[in-house]
Design a protein around this motif. Sequence first.
Motif, PDB file in Angstrom:
ATOM      1  N   GLY A 179      -4.347  -8.349 -15.677  1.00 45.91           N
ATOM      2  CA  GLY A 179      -4.723  -9.703 -16.072  1.00 45.91           C
ATOM      3  C   GLY A 179      -4.494 -10.742 -15.000  1.00 45.91           C
ATOM      4  N   THR A 180      -3.266 -10.824 -14.481  1.00 37.62           N
ATOM      5  CA  THR A 180      -2.986 -11.868 -13.489  1.00 37.62           C
ATOM      6  C   THR A 180      -3.421 -11.466 -12.094  1.00 37.62           C
ATOM      7  N   GLY A 181      -3.513 -10.157 -11.829  1.00 37.53           N
ATOM      8  CA  GLY A 181      -3.836  -9.681 -10.493  1.00 37.53           C
ATOM      9  C   GLY A 181      -2.643  -9.678  -9.560  1.00 37.53           C
ATOM     10  N   VAL A 182      -1.469 -10.021 -10.082  1.00 39.86           N
ATOM     11  CA  VAL A 182      -0.242 -10.043  -9.292  1.00 39.86           C
ATOM     12  C   VAL A 182       0.640  -8.878  -9.745  1.00 39.86           C
ATOM     13  N   GLN A 183       0.901  -7.961  -8.840  1.00 38.04           N
ATOM     14  CA  GLN A 183       1.645  -6.755  -9.187  1.00 38.04           C
ATOM     15  C   GLN A 183       3.084  -7.066  -9.583  1.00 38.04           C
ATOM     16  N   THR A 184       3.517  -6.451 -10.680  1.00 39.12           N
ATOM     17  CA  THR A 184       4.909  -6.575 -11.114  1.00 39.12           C
ATOM     18  C   THR A 184       5.599  -5.223 -10.981  1.00 39.12           C
ATOM     19  N   GLY A 185       6.884  -5.218 -11.083  1.00 37.92           N
ATOM     20  CA  GLY A 185       7.622  -3.967 -11.066  1.00 37.92           C
ATOM     21  C   GLY A 185       7.358  -3.168 -12.330  1.00 37.92           C
ATOM     22  N   LEU A 195       7.354   3.588 -20.450  1.00 39.39           N
ATOM     23  CA  LEU A 195       7.260   2.769 -19.244  1.00 39.39           C
ATOM     24  C   LEU A 195       6.421   1.529 -19.503  1.00 39.39           C
ATOM     25  N   LEU A 196       6.807   0.431 -18.879  1.00 41.65           N
ATOM     26  CA  LEU A 196       6.044  -0.810 -18.958  1.00 41.65           C
ATOM     27  C   LEU A 196       5.856  -1.386 -17.572  1.00 41.65           C
ATOM     28  N   GLN A 197       4.621  -1.701 -17.236  1.00 34.11           N
ATOM     29  CA  GLN A 197       4.319  -2.510 -16.058  1.00 34.11           C
ATOM     30  C   GLN A 197       3.419  -3.640 -16.518  1.00 34.11           C
ATOM     31  N   CYS A 198       3.924  -4.868 -16.426  1.00 30.90           N
ATOM     32  CA  CYS A 198       3.187  -6.007 -16.984  1.00 30.90           C
ATOM     33  C   CYS A 198       1.870  -6.266 -16.273  1.00 30.90           C
ATOM     34  N   THR A 241       0.375   2.083  -8.481  1.00 33.06           N
ATOM     35  CA  THR A 241       1.585   2.609  -9.109  1.00 33.06           C
ATOM     36  C   THR A 241       1.373   4.090  -9.383  1.00 33.06           C
ATOM     37  N   ILE A 242       2.377   4.896  -9.091  1.00 32.34           N
ATOM     38  CA  ILE A 242       2.315   6.329  -9.382  1.00 32.34           C
ATOM     39  C   ILE A 242       3.436   6.691 -10.342  1.00 32.34           C
ATOM     40  N   VAL A 243       3.086   7.453 -11.375  1.00 33.28           N
ATOM     41  CA  VAL A 243       4.069   7.992 -12.316  1.00 33.28           C
ATOM     42  C   VAL A 243       3.957   9.508 -12.279  1.00 33.28           C
ATOM     43  N   TRP A 244       5.097  10.180 -12.100  1.00 32.81           N
ATOM     44  CA  TRP A 244       5.132  11.638 -12.145  1.00 32.81           C
ATOM     45  C   TRP A 244       5.676  12.062 -13.501  1.00 32.81           C
ATOM     46  N   LEU A 245       4.968  12.970 -14.175  1.00 32.88           N
ATOM     47  CA  LEU A 245       5.376  13.345 -15.527  1.00 32.88           C
ATOM     48  C   LEU A 245       4.897  14.744 -15.871  1.00 32.88           C
ATOM     49  N   ASN A 246       5.427  15.268 -16.959  1.00 37.44           N
ATOM     50  CA  ASN A 246       4.876  16.461 -17.591  1.00 37.44           C
ATOM     51  C   ASN A 246       4.581  16.119 -19.041  1.00 37.44           C
TER      52      ASN A 246
END
Length: 260
Positions: A179-185, A195-198, A241-246
């Motif tokens: 939405g904002t185009g500004v990357q958050t943690g 996991l949440l990344q706004c 952003t990369i998430v590693w999962l199974n």
Amino acid sequence: MVSLAFIGTIQHDIARDAMRRLVDTIKADAQADCIVVCNANGLFSTASKLDEQLGILFDCGIDLVTVGEQAISRSACRSVFAKAEWPVIKAANLAGSTTGTSIKTISHSGCTLHFVCTMDGTGKVPSGYPHEILEEFFKNKKDKFPVVINENGNDFRYLKALAWKYSDRDYPVMVFGSGTGVQTGISKQFTQNCLLQCDVGSVATENTIYGIDTQQWWTKAIDRRPITLLPKWGSLLCDYTIVWLNSEKIEKFSVKSVRI
């Protein structure tokens, strides 16, 4: 183990070689079989040759594209969903849109993920509440495959509440905002498997405002002078952003920006 890469919102037209370098960089960083997803709200808003731009994304290794209310902003956008040629999903709670899909299931390297796209909207286009759509989705979901939610909007309080709402599942749930185009943690919320990344950030020409020269943007948006905004070309600043999962748990995650 599989990795999920979520690229920031593609804000404007992008050259094929630049897109390929970006995807190659991400896959090298992932060092595992990788599902690559991006939001394309900017492209759907501005691209003069939308089909051509989507073709570049998928030819370069993008597996899935998401889009919010821009899905019905122009006839070219509506045509994308009517033809159903590309793996593109639109916001499930977008009112008045009868074609296209909002949920996509992808299987990769022994791991299956469900992708759901929603939006909180700007008020320009009628829409229902994202949580109402998601309640129906989770009620009908009978498996334990991980779920990836792309929420289009900039209400970070609502995003955090969505993460809380679905954090009690016994499988990974990941909420990514666009939405904002500004990357958050990115952070684990409420449980180890949510996991949440706004905001996933953006892909745009460096030192511009979403690809537009800052002086031009100021002249039109602030000085209110009627000028034609032209894209500025140059090096791209690309968030991902990369998430590693199974299938059972999230292993780790990484948030980065690169220049292409």
